[in-house]
Design a protein around this motif. Structure first.
Motif, mmCIF file in Angstrom:
data_model
loop_
_atom_site.group_PDB
_atom_site.id
_atom_site.type_symbol
_atom_site.label_atom_id
_atom_site.label_comp_id
_atom_site.label_asym_id
_atom_site.label_seq_id
_atom_site.Cartn_x
_atom_site.Cartn_y
_atom_site.Cartn_z
ATOM 1 N N PRO A 112 -14.044 -5.513 3.766
ATOM 2 C CA PRO A 112 -14.873 -4.968 4.838
ATOM 3 C C PRO A 112 -14.079 -4.440 6.023
ATOM 4 C CG PRO A 112 -15.034 -7.370 4.741
ATOM 5 C CD PRO A 112 -14.327 -6.934 3.505
ATOM 6 N N GLY A 113 -12.812 -4.847 6.151
ATOM 7 C CA GLY A 113 -11.994 -4.331 7.236
ATOM 8 C C GLY A 113 -11.822 -2.830 7.190
ATOM 9 N N VAL A 114 -12.018 -2.232 6.016
ATOM 10 C CA VAL A 114 -11.882 -0.785 5.885
ATOM 11 C C VAL A 114 -12.903 -0.076 6.765
ATOM 12 C CG1 VAL A 114 -12.158 1.165 4.311
ATOM 13 C CG2 VAL A 114 -10.888 -0.858 3.577
ATOM 14 N N THR A 115 -14.151 -0.537 6.748
ATOM 15 C CA THR A 115 -15.191 0.158 7.508
ATOM 16 C C THR A 115 -14.958 0.026 9.008
ATOM 17 O OG1 THR A 115 -16.635 -1.791 7.327
ATOM 18 C CG2 THR A 115 -16.920 -0.043 5.701
ATOM 19 N N ASP B 56 -3.821 1.709 8.122
ATOM 20 C CA ASP B 56 -4.385 0.399 7.774
ATOM 21 C C ASP B 56 -5.295 0.507 6.551
ATOM 22 O OD1 ASP B 56 -3.055 -0.824 9.840
ATOM 23 O OD2 ASP B 56 -4.808 -1.012 11.146
ATOM 24 N N ILE B 57 -6.096 1.571 6.503
ATOM 25 C CA ILE B 57 -6.983 1.763 5.352
ATOM 26 C C ILE B 57 -6.169 1.902 4.077
ATOM 27 C CG2 ILE B 57 -8.633 3.352 4.271
ATOM 28 C CD1 ILE B 57 -9.719 3.909 7.110
ATOM 29 N N TYR B 58 -5.112 2.703 4.129
ATOM 30 C CA TYR B 58 -4.251 2.825 2.957
ATOM 31 C C TYR B 58 -3.676 1.476 2.558
ATOM 32 C CZ TYR B 58 -4.006 7.768 1.812
ATOM 33 O OH TYR B 58 -4.297 9.016 1.356
ATOM 34 N N GLY B 59 -3.285 0.667 3.555
ATOM 35 C CA GLY B 59 -2.726 -0.637 3.253
ATOM 36 C C GLY B 59 -3.707 -1.577 2.590
ATOM 37 N N MET B 60 -5.006 -1.321 2.746
ATOM 38 C CA MET B 60 -6.036 -2.168 2.145
ATOM 39 C C MET B 60 -6.430 -1.729 0.744
ATOM 40 S SD MET B 60 -8.567 -2.816 5.392
ATOM 41 C CE MET B 60 -7.906 -3.330 6.969
ATOM 42 N N LEU B 61 -5.917 -0.598 0.288
ATOM 43 C CA LEU B 61 -6.221 -0.185 -1.085
ATOM 44 C C LEU B 61 -5.587 -1.176 -2.055
ATOM 45 C CD1 LEU B 61 -5.569 3.673 -0.920
ATOM 46 C CD2 LEU B 61 -7.765 2.490 -0.739
ATOM 47 N N PRO B 62 -6.335 -1.650 -3.048
ATOM 48 C CA PRO B 62 -5.770 -2.617 -4.005
ATOM 49 C C PRO B 62 -4.550 -2.094 -4.749
ATOM 50 C CG PRO B 62 -8.157 -2.556 -4.175
ATOM 51 C CD PRO B 62 -7.759 -1.414 -3.278
ATOM 52 N N VAL B 63 -4.506 -0.781 -4.978
ATOM 53 C CA VAL B 63 -3.357 -0.144 -5.616
ATOM 54 C C VAL B 63 -2.665 0.725 -4.574
ATOM 55 C CG1 VAL B 63 -2.613 1.457 -7.418
ATOM 56 C CG2 VAL B 63 -4.478 -0.143 -7.867
ATOM 57 N N GLN B 64 -1.364 0.597 -4.454
ATOM 58 C CA GLN B 64 -0.615 1.352 -3.460
ATOM 59 C C GLN B 64 0.034 2.590 -4.075
ATOM 60 O OE1 GLN B 64 -0.315 0.665 0.098
ATOM 61 N NE2 GLN B 64 -2.189 -0.301 -0.687
ATOM 62 N N LEU C 72 -21.777 6.677 -8.659
ATOM 63 C CA LEU C 72 -20.327 6.789 -8.753
ATOM 64 C C LEU C 72 -19.842 6.133 -10.036
ATOM 65 C CD1 LEU C 72 -19.155 5.971 -5.106
ATOM 66 C CD2 LEU C 72 -19.387 8.218 -6.183
ATOM 67 N N PRO C 73 -19.010 6.815 -10.806
ATOM 68 C CA PRO C 73 -18.513 6.233 -12.060
ATOM 69 C C PRO C 73 -17.434 5.191 -11.790
ATOM 70 C CG PRO C 73 -17.545 8.392 -11.711
ATOM 71 C CD PRO C 73 -18.543 8.193 -10.604
ATOM 72 N N GLY C 74 -17.049 4.485 -12.824
ATOM 73 C CA GLY C 74 -16.086 3.404 -12.684
ATOM 74 C C GLY C 74 -14.690 3.853 -12.311
ATOM 75 N N ASN C 75 -14.379 5.124 -12.529
ATOM 76 C CA ASN C 75 -13.033 5.589 -12.171
ATOM 77 C C ASN C 75 -12.916 5.977 -10.696
ATOM 78 O OD1 ASN C 75 -14.665 7.865 -12.568
ATOM 79 N ND2 ASN C 75 -12.989 9.114 -13.372
ATOM 80 N N VAL C 76 -14.005 5.800 -9.934
ATOM 81 C CA VAL C 76 -13.963 5.925 -8.473
ATOM 82 C C VAL C 76 -13.937 4.518 -7.902
ATOM 83 C CG1 VAL C 76 -15.135 6.741 -6.394
ATOM 84 C CG2 VAL C 76 -15.203 8.115 -8.494
ATOM 85 N N ARG C 77 -12.812 4.114 -7.367
ATOM 86 C CA ARG C 77 -12.607 2.739 -6.913
ATOM 87 C C ARG C 77 -12.589 2.703 -5.393
ATOM 88 N NH1 ARG C 77 -8.020 1.210 -11.514
ATOM 89 N NH2 ARG C 77 -9.403 1.678 -13.285
ATOM 90 N N VAL C 78 -13.519 1.972 -4.817
ATOM 91 C CA VAL C 78 -13.755 1.992 -3.374
ATOM 92 C C VAL C 78 -13.331 0.660 -2.768
ATOM 93 C CG1 VAL C 78 -15.454 2.427 -1.569
ATOM 94 C CG2 VAL C 78 -15.700 3.544 -3.810
ATOM 95 N N ALA C 79 -12.307 0.693 -1.931
ATOM 96 C CA ALA C 79 -11.730 -0.541 -1.392
ATOM 97 C C ALA C 79 -12.705 -1.309 -0.508
ATOM 98 C CB ALA C 79 -10.457 -0.220 -0.614
ATOM 99 N N SER C 80 -13.569 -0.598 0.237
ATOM 100 C CA SER C 80 -14.459 -1.269 1.189
ATOM 101 C C SER C 80 -15.474 -2.170 0.510
ATOM 102 C CB SER C 80 -15.193 -0.235 2.049
ATOM 103 O OG SER C 80 -16.001 0.610 1.232
ATOM 104 N N HIS D 160 -8.792 6.508 -5.849
ATOM 105 C CA HIS D 160 -8.702 5.327 -5.005
ATOM 106 C C HIS D 160 -9.120 5.745 -3.598
ATOM 107 C CE1 HIS D 160 -6.309 3.286 -8.136
ATOM 108 N NE2 HIS D 160 -5.637 4.418 -8.242
ATOM 109 N N ALA D 161 -10.278 5.281 -3.139
ATOM 110 C CA ALA D 161 -10.804 5.659 -1.824
ATOM 111 C C ALA D 161 -11.001 4.421 -0.969
ATOM 112 C CB ALA D 161 -12.124 6.405 -1.967
ATOM 113 N N GLY D 162 -10.654 4.535 0.308
ATOM 114 C CA GLY D 162 -10.914 3.431 1.209
ATOM 115 C C GLY D 162 -12.402 3.174 1.346
ATOM 116 N N HIS D 163 -13.173 4.244 1.580
ATOM 117 C CA HIS D 163 -14.621 4.107 1.759
ATOM 118 C C HIS D 163 -15.288 5.391 1.300
ATOM 119 C CE1 HIS D 163 -18.237 2.303 3.272
ATOM 120 N NE2 HIS D 163 -18.447 3.236 4.175
ATOM 121 N N VAL D 164 -16.513 5.287 0.842
ATOM 122 C CA VAL D 164 -17.320 6.442 0.454
ATOM 123 C C VAL D 164 -18.603 6.421 1.270
ATOM 124 C CG1 VAL D 164 -18.611 7.561 -1.407
ATOM 125 C CG2 VAL D 164 -16.367 6.553 -1.878
#
Length: 267
Positions: free
Chosen positions: A63-66, A95-103, A51-59, A222-226
């Protein structure tokens, strides 16, 4: 440049035309734009890679995302879903959306931004996340359809002019073709595109990044989890257990419990 190509309805094979018309009747719309992703293009887009750097995974940091995703998976695979299950499903997504570092609500406030929230799940989630209504917004029906080993994507509307900034809100990314189609129709070289999603498969995330590079678009996903893999029908399933969906049809699952989540409710 190896990208999807637009297709004139009159040039469709008879089976493909019947498929398109069937989807249009089902969703009560008419696709003004059709893009074909043939099997070779999909194979190259979905190929393995880091995954490249422009794919940002919140989990990775939250860890609450998973844990929330586990709720989504459990509900998606129930033989019968009650309203209480559907409410837990929607609450987990929010909740997952709320955990994304960028809203997403912060990003759509940037001047010159066009918001795309596909029906139904993208539009529903965008409303609950304070992203809609927005003065420059689109709520298109965007549907992928099987066609000759590849996929056709039907889109019923697009902005009248190419946008300089685009924010896309959707529920999940499986194959990624619907979001690639919207990027293809909306963006131009140099456009800044930000996509917000609860979950993506590795194949879908890679495909979005690769397609944006081919279009010369500046993408941030911006993805919660991959996690998971694509099956032969391009659904997101568990590796080694393709009978288990990671996520179900979000629109079907959450639409009946929306009165319990008033429009604009904060996450």
């Amino acid at each position: 440049m190896n990208t999807a190509h637009t297709v004139d309805r009159a040039d469709l094979f008879p089976d493909d035309r019947r498929t398109v018309e069937s989807y249009e009747r089902r969703y009560g719309t008419r696709f003004g734009h059709l893009l074909r992703f043939d099997s070779q293009l999909l194979k190259s887009l979905h190929g393995p890679g880091e995954l490249p750097g422009n794919v940002r995974v919140a989990s990775a940091e939250r860890p609450g995302v998973t844990a929330r995703l586990a709720v989504v998976t459990a509900v998606a695979n129930l033989s019968e879903q009650r309203d209480a299950d559907r409410s837990r499903y929607l609450r987990a997504l929010l909740d997952i959306y709320g955990m994304l570092p960028v809203q997403p609500a912060d990003r759509v406030s940037v001047p010159g931004t066009t918001v795309i929230a596909p029906e139904r799940e993208g539009r529903i989630l965008a409303e609950l996340l304070h992203v809609l209504p927005h003065r420059n917004s689109l709520r298109p029906q965007v549907k992928r359809m099987p066609a000759g080993g590849g996929l056709l994507v039907g889109v019923d509307q697009r902005p009248p002019a190419r946008a300089e900034r685009v924010v896309i809100v959707d529920g999940v990314v499986a194959s990624g073709v619907t979001l690639m189609a919207m990027t293809h129709l909306t963006a131009r070289p140099g456009t800044a595109v930000e996509i917000f999603t609860c979950h993506a498969t590795p194949e879908g995330a890679l495909a979005l990044a690769r397609y944006a590079e081919q279009l010369e678009v500046s993408l941030t996903l911006h993805a919660g989890h991959v996690s998971g893999i694509l099956n032969e029908k391009f659904y997101s399933v568990k590796p080694g257990d393709q009978a288990t969906l990671l996520l179900g049809d979000i629109g079907d699952t959450i639409s009946s419990v929306l009165p319990a989540f008033p429009q604009g409710e904060s996450v």
